[in-house]
Design an enzyme around this catalytic site. Structure first.
Site, PDB file in Angstrom:
ATOM      1  N   GLU A   1       0.897  -1.242  -0.024  1.00  0.00           N
ATOM      2  CA  GLU A   1       0.010   0.099  -0.131  1.00  0.00           C
ATOM      3  C   GLU A   1       0.904   1.459   0.037  1.00  0.00           C
ATOM      4  O   GLU A   1       0.564   2.195  -0.498  1.00  0.00           O
ATOM      5  CB  GLU A   1      -0.953   0.071   1.129  1.00  0.00           C
ATOM      6  CG  GLU A   1      -1.917  -1.072   1.316  1.00  0.00           C
ATOM      7  CD  GLU A   1      -1.587  -2.493   1.757  1.00  0.00           C
ATOM      8  OE1 GLU A   1      -0.265  -2.642   2.023  1.00  0.00           O
ATOM      9  OE2 GLU A   1      -2.265  -3.113   1.901  1.00  0.00           O
ATOM     10  N   LEU A   2       2.078   1.271   0.705  1.00  0.00           N
ATOM     11  CA  LEU A   2       2.918   2.497   0.836  1.00  0.00           C
ATOM     12  C   LEU A   2       3.355   2.864  -0.711  1.00  0.00           C
ATOM     13  O   LEU A   2       3.392   4.060  -1.103  1.00  0.00           O
ATOM     14  CB  LEU A   2       4.109   1.992   1.652  1.00  0.00           C
ATOM     15  CG  LEU A   2       5.148   3.248   1.878  1.00  0.00           C
ATOM     16  CD1 LEU A   2       4.363   4.487   2.709  1.00  0.00           C
ATOM     17  CD2 LEU A   2       6.280   2.836   2.408  1.00  0.00           C
TER      18      LEU A   2
ATOM     19  N   ILE B   1      24.091  -4.942 -22.540  1.00  0.00           N
ATOM     20  CA  ILE B   1      24.132  -5.881 -21.260  1.00  0.00           C
ATOM     21  C   ILE B   1      23.154  -7.112 -21.299  1.00  0.00           C
ATOM     22  O   ILE B   1      23.212  -7.977 -20.427  1.00  0.00           O
ATOM     23  CB  ILE B   1      24.176  -4.905 -20.088  1.00  0.00           C
ATOM     24  CG1 ILE B   1      25.069  -4.209 -20.191  1.00  0.00           C
ATOM     25  CG2 ILE B   1      24.375  -5.876 -18.825  1.00  0.00           C
ATOM     26  CD1 ILE B   1      26.508  -4.723 -20.411  1.00  0.00           C
ATOM     27  N   GLY B   2      22.230  -6.936 -22.140  1.00  0.00           N
ATOM     28  CA  GLY B   2      21.215  -8.035 -22.194  1.00  0.00           C
ATOM     29  C   GLY B   2      19.837  -7.880 -22.375  1.00  0.00           C
ATOM     30  O   GLY B   2      19.048  -8.055 -23.496  1.00  0.00           O
TER      31      GLY B   2
ATOM     32  N   ASP C   1      25.805 -13.254 -15.601  1.00  0.00           N
ATOM     33  CA  ASP C   1      25.437 -12.209 -14.698  1.00  0.00           C
ATOM     34  C   ASP C   1      25.797 -12.167 -13.362  1.00  0.00           C
ATOM     35  O   ASP C   1      25.288 -12.981 -12.875  1.00  0.00           O
ATOM     36  CB  ASP C   1      24.198 -11.404 -15.053  1.00  0.00           C
ATOM     37  CG  ASP C   1      23.751 -10.679 -16.308  1.00  0.00           C
ATOM     38  OD1 ASP C   1      24.892 -10.126 -16.943  1.00  0.00           O
ATOM     39  OD2 ASP C   1      22.882 -10.889 -16.856  1.00  0.00           O
TER      40      ASP C   1
ATOM     41  N   HIS D   1      20.582   4.500 -15.940  1.00  0.00           N
ATOM     42  CA  HIS D   1      19.970   4.763 -14.887  1.00  0.00           C
ATOM     43  C   HIS D   1      19.294   6.228 -15.231  1.00  0.00           C
ATOM     44  O   HIS D   1      18.524   6.767 -14.286  1.00  0.00           O
ATOM     45  CB  HIS D   1      20.602   4.857 -13.377  1.00  0.00           C
ATOM     46  CG  HIS D   1      20.838   3.450 -13.173  1.00  0.00           C
ATOM     47  ND1 HIS D   1      22.508   2.952 -13.456  1.00  0.00           N
ATOM     48  CD2 HIS D   1      20.089   2.556 -12.641  1.00  0.00           C
ATOM     49  CE1 HIS D   1      22.449   1.889 -13.231  1.00  0.00           C
ATOM     50  NE2 HIS D   1      21.115   1.370 -12.775  1.00  0.00           N
TER      51      HIS D   1
ATOM     52  N   CYS E   1      24.518  -1.204 -17.862  1.00  0.00           N
ATOM     53  CA  CYS E   1      23.600  -2.261 -17.427  1.00  0.00           C
ATOM     54  C   CYS E   1      22.497  -2.525 -18.482  1.00  0.00           C
ATOM     55  O   CYS E   1      22.325  -1.875 -19.460  1.00  0.00           O
ATOM     56  CB  CYS E   1      23.025  -1.854 -16.150  1.00  0.00           C
ATOM     57  SG  CYS E   1      22.123  -3.245 -15.262  1.00  0.00           S
TER      58      CYS E   1
HETATM   59  N1  GLN Z   1      21.543  -9.058 -18.322  1.00  0.00           N
HETATM   60  C1  GLN Z   1      20.665  -8.366 -17.403  1.00  0.00           C
HETATM   61  C2  GLN Z   1      19.844  -7.318 -18.026  1.00  0.00           C
HETATM   62  O1  GLN Z   1      20.166  -6.711 -18.900  1.00  0.00           O
HETATM   63  C3  GLN Z   1      21.559  -7.689 -16.307  1.00  0.00           C
HETATM   64  C4  GLN Z   1      20.837  -7.223 -15.211  1.00  0.00           C
HETATM   65  C5  GLN Z   1      21.614  -6.413 -14.110  1.00  0.00           C
HETATM   66  O2  GLN Z   1      22.784  -6.552 -14.154  1.00  0.00           O
HETATM   67  N2  GLN Z   1      21.250  -5.946 -13.030  1.00  0.00           N
HETATM   68  O3  GLN Z   1      18.601  -6.651 -17.490  1.00  0.00           O
HETATM   69 ZN    ZN Z   2      23.677  -4.540 -14.389  1.00  0.00          ZN
END
Ligand code: GLN
Ligand code: ZN
Length: 759
Positions: free
Chosen positions: A17-18, A436-437, A604, A699, A731
């Site tokens: 809920e928060l 990264i994937g 990973d 990010h 990432c």
């Molecule tokens: N292979 C994952 C991705 O690309 C790696 C995620 C992660 O390192 N947190 O989402």
């Molecule tokens: Zn990552």
């Protein structure tokens, strides 16, 4: 009477809920009044639970809209200047801007740094400290909550992070200085807070000082006794709480603290409890953390009672019972789990159930075990049932574990030779580009997954939908000229859950949420039994993807250490053994992917660092068994198959040797925000293999410019020879939107081209 209490309770609510309230407020769907009322409702429910469980007090101060360390920083007036002038009292939106850079009102500014709370997956906002900083009491919120609890008829105990731990967690900004210098400026404000609490009629305040479980510099150790001398307030009792580890050389300091009570972790604290029971002078209280606040298994009440009985004889009413730490780190209520396999359900206790365990233990001590015989018998049955369950033990897994030998932990040839073979096979240019994937998880993907899970979409249609997504992602990567492609991970809800669901030995909850940071919660799988892989987990998706292109496709797996660290793990065998079981299952998957024609595999290890023990003396052991597990998972391949690993964090100084020991051919890391500074560590230790330092900060929604990425790569090339550098984001891209991803990756590929032309 043996008194029970809790160091803290999960604040998110049984159904998050928060999260809903806070996110609605950020979006502007509800106003401050509605948010405040949602908070009051949540606290009322939480306190009612604590009162019903027979706790001596309800705990006040463990509630926070975003993070309780941040709330404390606000209470202490530690608001960085960039958030603008603040009035006599810091307002709600200023707090939210400190947490996330923006809020419904006020100017956006760079958020405070967020980092992991000790060795948990909970993140707090680091206090910012500068030389000569002034503190003042700058919020009424805590006192309002005390009055709110009292108005509901409760007797509150207040919890605050203690001054030394708060300072320890702080980050020095501006001119370098020793942050311990700020202690004398901080203590008067803490004192004023305690006086206000005493005036409100609060009898006990719990001051959390978990840094007593760390290797502390001498000056910090010496600061404890004077600090608590300075924090004496007539009529107010102070309980200093430590948790997450053994006190060891800090035990004497804990025993000497001039306070009215001490809480010690009875689960991870070794014999701290017994030692302190012997030396703590009356009338000081010893609160013993007997119920594990970091895991979800039911307590072995017989064993706990056997241990508590002598403590009870020695201490009498000076013995208090509590969970080992705040219950923030476990889900709220097992009662919500109506779909969970009944056998597994019987083995578990979440926060609500843990309070009940405390009640049973206290009554057994006070009135004798007969008084709670049925509860004890039930617990006994559950514990014995779990131990004996055939679902925990698979002889073939055990046999395989015993058969692991050194040959299984080594690639055939050393990196240099492998690199030459991989080069010949892959034919990659200098500064090869990859991701990264994951690619953006669109609404349609999530919906397809949900419909499939709910049975509204049949397997063939689901498969078709996912393959269409893979087709589009592969086509896009070819179009923009990436060198090593991925399938995009559309079929994965979560990088750990996805694998857990396909392995034996795991169970999953519906509502087992635990706060990770702010409004973000995670639902860790329950790793209860021996791990086995009934069949390939990723091979069909990966082969489909490889079939679409002539370029090398990278198969994508989550590593054994990350699966371990992001699950609730069985406690009936060493974690190292469980990790090795995971490694063996992944080794089979790695080999299947290789046999299916995938020339590159990424394993990973996002949570490799997170499991690092708090005490330096214990780190070598952790690093040894985790490195071994990774090598078992990754070493069963040919020399011309390239192994990548990915780690998304930015501190490597203390683990660089272990990262090198993984012997992955390529490691991709997070560097865009730290301006390549962390490559120092890789250079200093002469990291021997290839590195992809992230040049695109995923990010942030910003699109990185070509020039900025070129500059970052030139900087990287100062540390690492160009032949060993890769070009990639920080990432995965799953949380981003397509327009930014498209533009950013086009720029990233262009940056690599610029570098190839003029390195
Ligand atoms: N292979 C994952 C991705 O690309 C790696 C995620 C992660 O390192 N947190 O989402
Ligand atoms: Zn990552």
């Amino acid at each position: 009477m043996t008194l029970t209490h809790t160091l803290g309770f999960p604040r998110i609510g049984a159904h998050r809920e928060l999260k809903q309230a806070v996110e609605a407020y950020w979006k502007g769907d509800i106003g401050a009044e509605a948010l405040a009322s949602a908070g009051r409702d949540l606290r009322a429910v939480q306190w009612a639970r604590e009162a019903e469980a027979g706790l001596r007090w309800v705990t006040v101060g463990d509630f926070a809209w975003y993070d309780s360390v941040l709330d404390l920083s606000v209470l202490l007036g530690a608001v960085p200047e960039r958030f603008g002038p603040v009035g006599d009292r810091v307002d709600l939106d200023t707090m939210f801007r400190m947490a996330r850079g923006r809020a419904p009102s006020g100017m956006p500014a760079a958020a405070c740094e967020m980092t992991k709370w000790f060795d948990t997956n909970y993140h707090y906002l680091a206090p910012e400290l500068h030389q000569g900083q002034a503190f003042r009491l700058a919020s009424e919120s805590l006192f309002d909550q005390v009055r709110e609890a009292q108005a509901l008829g409760h007797d509150p105990k207040v919890v605050l992070v203690g001054p030394l731990t708060w300072l320890w967690l702080g980050r020095v900004k501006g001119v370098a200085f020793d942050r311990l210098e700020l202690l004398s400026r901080l203590l008067p404000v803490y004192h004023a807070i305690l006086e206000r609490l005493a005036a409100l009629g609060v009898a006990w305040v719990q001051l959390d000082e978990p840094i007593l479980g760390l290797d502390l510099p001498e000056a910090w150790r010496q600061a404890f006794v004077p600090t608590y001398n300075a924090l004496a307030v007539p009529g107010l009792n102070r309980l200093v709480a430590t948790y997450f580890g053994r006190l060891e050389e800090n035990r004497e300091i804990a025993a000497a603290l001039p306070v009215e009570g001490l809480h010690v972790d009875g689960v991870r604290g070794g014999d701290d409890v017994e030692a302190l029971a012997r030396c703590l002078p009356a009338p000081r209280v010893l609160s013993v953390g007997v119920v594990d606040g970091r895991n979800v298994w039911r307590t072995d009440l017989d064993a706990a009672l056997a241990r508590l009985r002598s403590l009870h004889d020695a201490l009498g009413d000076r013995l208090w019972l509590a969970p080992s730490c705040s219950l923030l780190h476990v889900p709220v209520d097992l009662g919500s789990e109506t779909r969970l396999d009944p056998e597994v359900r019987g083995w578990l206790a979440f926060a609500v159930q843990k309070l009940e365990e405390l009640r049973v233990l206290a009554r057994a001590l006070d009135e004798g075990p007969e008084a709670v015989a049925p509860a004890l018998a039930e617990a006994r049955g559950a514990v014995a049932g779990r131990r004996a369950s055939p679902r925990l033990h698979r002889p073939e897994v055990r046999a395989r574990l015993r058969a692991v030998d050194d040959a299984m932990t080594r690639r055939h040839a050393p990196y240099r030779e492998r690199a030459a073979r991989q080069k010949a096979r892959l034919g990659l240019p200098l500064f090869p580009t990859t991701t990264i994937g994951s690619f953006p998880q669109t609404q349609e993907i999530r919906m397809a997954r949900r419909d499939f899970k709910a049975g509204r979409l049949d397997a063939a249609s689901y498969r078709r939908r996912m393959e269409e997504e893979i087709n589009a992602v592969v086509r896009f990567q070819e179009e923009i000229g990436l060198d090593v492609l991925v399938h995009g991970e559309a079929e994965r809800n979560d990088m750990v859950e996805y694998f857990g669901e396909q392995l034996e030995g795991f169970a999953f909850t519906d509502y087992g949420w635990v706060q990770s940071y702010g409004s973000r919660c995670v639902k860790p799988p329950l790793l209860f039994g021996d791990v086995a892989r009934p069949g390939p987990m990723t091979v069909a998706w990966a082969t489909h993807a490889q079939g679409l292109t002539q370029k090398p496709m990278k198969g994508m797996l989550t590593g054994p250490i990350t699966i371990l660290n992001w699950s609730f793990v069985r406690d009936d065998q060493p974690r190292a053994d469980t990790c090795l079981q995971l490694a063996l299952a992944l080794r089979d998957e790695v080999r299947d992917l290789e046999a299916a024609g995938l020339p590159i595999l990424q394993i990973d290890e996002a949570a490799f660092r997170e499991g690092l023990p708090l005490r330096k003396a214990e780190r070598a052991d952790y690093l040894a068994w985790t490195v071994r597990a990774f090598r078992v998972a990754s070493s069963g391949v040919r020399d011309d198959t390239q192994i990548h690993t990915h780690m998304c964090y930015s501190t490597f100084n203390d683990i660089i040797d272990a990262v090198a020991a993984l012997d992955a051919d390529v490691v991709t890391i997070e560097t865009a925000r730290s301006d390549m500074a962390l490559l120092d560590a890789f250079q200093e230790k002469a990291y021997p293999n290839e590195i992809g330092p992230g040049v695109y900060d995923i990010h942030s929604p910003n699109v990185p410019e070509v020039a900025a990425m070129v500059a970052l790569l030139r900087k990287a090339a100062v540390h690492i020879p160009a032949e060993r550098l890769w070009v990639n984001p920080d990432c995965g891209l799953k949380t981003r939107g397509w327009p930014e991803v498209r533009a950013s990756l086009v720029n990233m590929v262009e940056a690599a081209r610029v570098l190839r032309a003029a390195p």
